[in-house]
Design a protein around this motif. Structure first.
Motif, mmCIF file in Angstrom:
data_model
loop_
_atom_site.group_PDB
_atom_site.id
_atom_site.type_symbol
_atom_site.label_atom_id
_atom_site.label_comp_id
_atom_site.label_asym_id
_atom_site.label_seq_id
_atom_site.Cartn_x
_atom_site.Cartn_y
_atom_site.Cartn_z
ATOM 1 N N ILE A 1 4.265 5.943 -5.313
ATOM 2 C CA ILE A 1 4.349 6.069 -6.775
ATOM 3 C C ILE A 1 3.212 6.923 -7.304
ATOM 4 N N LYS A 2 2.045 6.776 -6.696
ATOM 5 C CA LYS A 2 0.903 7.560 -7.168
ATOM 6 C C LYS A 2 1.155 9.052 -6.960
ATOM 7 N N LEU B 1 8.729 -0.722 -12.571
ATOM 8 C CA LEU B 1 8.141 -0.580 -11.237
ATOM 9 C C LEU B 1 7.033 -1.601 -11.023
ATOM 10 N N LEU B 2 6.355 -1.981 -12.115
ATOM 11 C CA LEU B 2 5.336 -3.020 -11.990
ATOM 12 C C LEU B 2 5.966 -4.351 -11.605
ATOM 13 N N THR C 1 2.455 1.739 -3.398
ATOM 14 C CA THR C 1 1.544 2.295 -4.398
ATOM 15 C C THR C 1 1.285 3.770 -4.142
ATOM 16 N N LEU D 1 4.963 8.894 -15.251
ATOM 17 C CA LEU D 1 6.019 7.939 -15.553
ATOM 18 C C LEU D 1 5.870 7.422 -16.978
ATOM 19 N N GLY E 1 0.815 -1.205 0.000
ATOM 20 C CA GLY E 1 0.000 0.000 0.000
ATOM 21 C C GLY E 1 0.849 1.256 0.000
ATOM 22 N N LYS F 1 6.618 -4.185 -7.942
ATOM 23 C CA LYS F 1 5.382 -4.331 -7.178
ATOM 24 C C LYS F 1 4.912 -5.778 -7.160
ATOM 25 N N ASP G 1 3.621 10.142 -9.549
ATOM 26 C CA ASP G 1 3.038 10.124 -10.893
ATOM 27 C C ASP G 1 2.038 11.255 -11.092
ATOM 28 N N SER H 1 6.579 4.619 -20.142
ATOM 29 C CA SER H 1 6.202 3.200 -20.148
ATOM 30 C C SER H 1 7.337 2.323 -19.632
ATOM 31 N N LYS I 1 9.619 3.045 -17.231
ATOM 32 C CA LYS I 1 9.604 3.081 -15.770
ATOM 33 C C LYS I 1 8.402 2.323 -15.228
ATOM 34 N N THR I 2 7.257 2.474 -15.903
ATOM 35 C CA THR I 2 6.053 1.776 -15.461
ATOM 36 C C THR I 2 6.263 0.271 -15.469
ATOM 37 N N THR I 3 6.875 -0.235 -16.544
ATOM 38 C CA THR I 3 7.091 -1.678 -16.643
ATOM 39 C C THR I 3 7.980 -2.175 -15.520
#
Lengths: 289, 243
Positions: free
Chosen positions: A254-255, A271-272, A251, A263, A248, A275, A258, A265, A267-269
């Motif tokens: 990062i939220k 960080l996913l 997230t 972010l 939690g 997570k 963001d 794509s 960085k998104t990949t």
């Protein structure tokens, strides 16, 4: 268009006849090369890309027999341009031949440019491992020729794709190296936090909290202003969330970042991935409990 | 004998072409709805509230996956048909209109493939973005976000915009540096060329005499060769007459 096609075939037939004939005076390869060039040009006008490419390859063979290496390489490059529209593999092999010839005659900067072009072809074909290999070669050649800006561009591509292939240590080394170089340049030093953020995200993907902490300390030594930036804050908070195994909080951090700086794509990949790993660990703990 | 064969090939060609056009139409429609699906997925992802953010991503994800596989299979089918048309055209005569139509179909397939790849990449990144930012504690996060101070948020947003500008400036600077390096190497090359041309000009009289010598030597070789051939021919004729 039909006229161009007929003319192209006529030139090609003449060239083949010239090659097969026995020339007493003058060079048959020179005449055939001229005819092949005209034929390939007509094929291009007729939009017959495959035939234009194959004709350019024949032209390159003629130039090689004439010991005109630069013209042969140029013919291979033209063939690659034609094949790019229909056959990527042929295009890559033609550029490879051109690169080999440019290396023989010592034109390393042109070889580097065409290696980069091969890498871009593989990138567009989504063949990431090959793209990485050719970007690396291209960066080496650019560095040999002291063209550091282009070398760094290729290196950033290598780092980006290496991270996608989960070779994080390599990405980290490249980003840190680029950050160090940028610090010594007064124009580029304001972009250092971007490179350090990328390196930090790769450290997070490795999942070693101690390594992350050491990396953050190293980055503060490298760039004293980094500790005051939001990028540093993001990395530190994520490291804390990983240490506490709190999805939690992860997230939430990062939220918040963001909401101000979206972010991309890549960085998104990454960080996913972090997570998902964190979530899996949390589920394990719940099972144990 | 050849007429039925030719008619058969022509009918096969027309049938393949008709099928290719039908699949191209289907692909066009499906790619459009695929793109709209991506846009709707984005709106669904950014929705607030637990219930709303719960169900639409799952539903969108399922239909998005099936749509993607459908488009993929259509592209593969179109590729097979293009190969068949290519074989049909090769076995038939060298007709210009057939070649043009075949090239046109190949271009269309290439465009559709690129479009599909681009949209797929976009949808993937959007989905990953939504998945990264979604959580079971969205309510708590929304509550905390609404409670934060407005002026501080504005300052941070402005700072992010400045950072974005800095990134763009870095890109422009790196392009300028690359251009400067290339121009420098070009200038070096032209300096070399100038030096070589000067040296060549200095040696021009020598070159002229050298070319003259080469020309004389070549003509002398030609004369010698002609004389030898004539002598051999004459000798053969005399020998034949005497025998």
């Amino acid at each position: 268009m039909g006229d161009h096609l007929a003319r192209a075939e006529d030139f090609e037939n003449k060239a083949e006849k010239k090659l097969s004939s026995w020339g007493l005076f003058g060079s048959k390869f020179e005449d055939a090369a001229d005819l092949f060039d005209k034929s390939a040009n007509s094929y291009k006008l007729a939009k017959s890309w495959d035939k234009a490419g194959s004709t350019y390859i024949k032209l390159a063979s003629c130039h090689l027999k004439l010991e005109s290496k630069h013209e042969a390489a140029q013919a291979y490059v033209d063939a690659a341009r034609c094949y790019k529209k229909t056959n990527i593999n042929e295009s890559v092999s033609c550029l490879d031949n051109a690169v080999n010839i440019f290396c023989e005659i010592g034109r390393l900067s042109m070889a580097a440019r065409y290696l980069k072009e091969i890498a871009e072809l593989y990138e567009s074909e989504q063949n990431i491992s090959q793209a990485v290999a050719y970007y690396e070669k291209s960066a080496d050649f650019f560095e040999n020729e002291e063209v550091n800006t282009s070398a760094n561009q290729c290196k950033q591509k290598v780092a980006q794709f290496s991270a996608q292939l989960e070779q994080y240590q390599r990405s980290i080394e490249i980003y840190e190296d680029i950050a160090r170089q940028s610090l010594s340049n007064t124009l580029l030093k304001y972009g250092v936090k971007g490179h350090l953020l990328n390196a930090g995200i790769c450290e997070l993907c490795k999942g070693d909290v101690i390594a992350i902490t050491n990396a953050l300390e190293r980055y503060q030594d490298l760039d004293p202003t980094f500790s005051g930036t939001r990028e540093y804050r993001l990395l530190a908070d994520i490291a804390a969330a990983i240490d506490e195994e709190d999805v939690g909080k992860f997230t939430e951090v990062i939220k918040e970042f963001d909401s101000l700086t979206p972010l991309d794509s890549w960085k998104t990949t990454l960080l996913l991935r972090v997570k998902d790993k964190l979530k899996a660990k949390e589920i394990e703990e719940d099972d144990l409990t | 004998m050849r007429d039925p064969n030719l008619e058969l090939q022509e009918s096969g060609w027309e049938e393949l072409r008709k099928e290719a056009r039908k699949i191209e139409g289907d692909l066009d429609v499906k790619l459009s709805s695929y793109a709209k699906l991506g846009a709707r997925f984005t709106q669904g992802g950014s929705g607030s509230g637990y219930v709303d953010s719960g169900s639409p991503p799952i539903g969108s994800s399922r239909s998005w996956k099936s749509m993607e596989m459908e488009i993929q299979s259509l592209l593969e089918k179109l590729l097979d048909i293009n190969d068949s048309m290519s074989r049909c055209a090769a076995s038939a005569g060298p007709a210009t209109s057939v070649t043009q139509k075949l090239a046109r179909h190949r271009d269309i397939l290439h465009e559709f493939t690129q479009e599909f790849r681009r949209i797929k990449g976009n949808i993937n990144s959007m989905r990953e973005h939504a998945e990264l930012l979604s959580s079971v504690r969205d309510d708590i996060t929304d509550f905390k976000t609404s409670g934060s101070m407005s002026p501080r948020m504005q300052l941070l947003r402005e700072r992010a915009a400045i950072h974005g500008s800095i990134s763009h400036i870095d890109d422009v600077i790196s392009q300028a540096q690359a251009t400067r390096a290339v121009l420098g190497s070009q200038r070096t090359l032209f300096t070399d060329v100038q030096g070589k041309v000067k040296v060549l000009g200095d040696k021009f009289p020598m070159i002229r005499s050298l070319l003259g010598s080469i020309r004389r030597r070549r003509s002398r070789d030609t004369l010698i060769l002609s004389a030898v051939i004539a002598a051999c021919t004459l000798f053969l004729i005399i020998y034949w007459l005497s025998k």
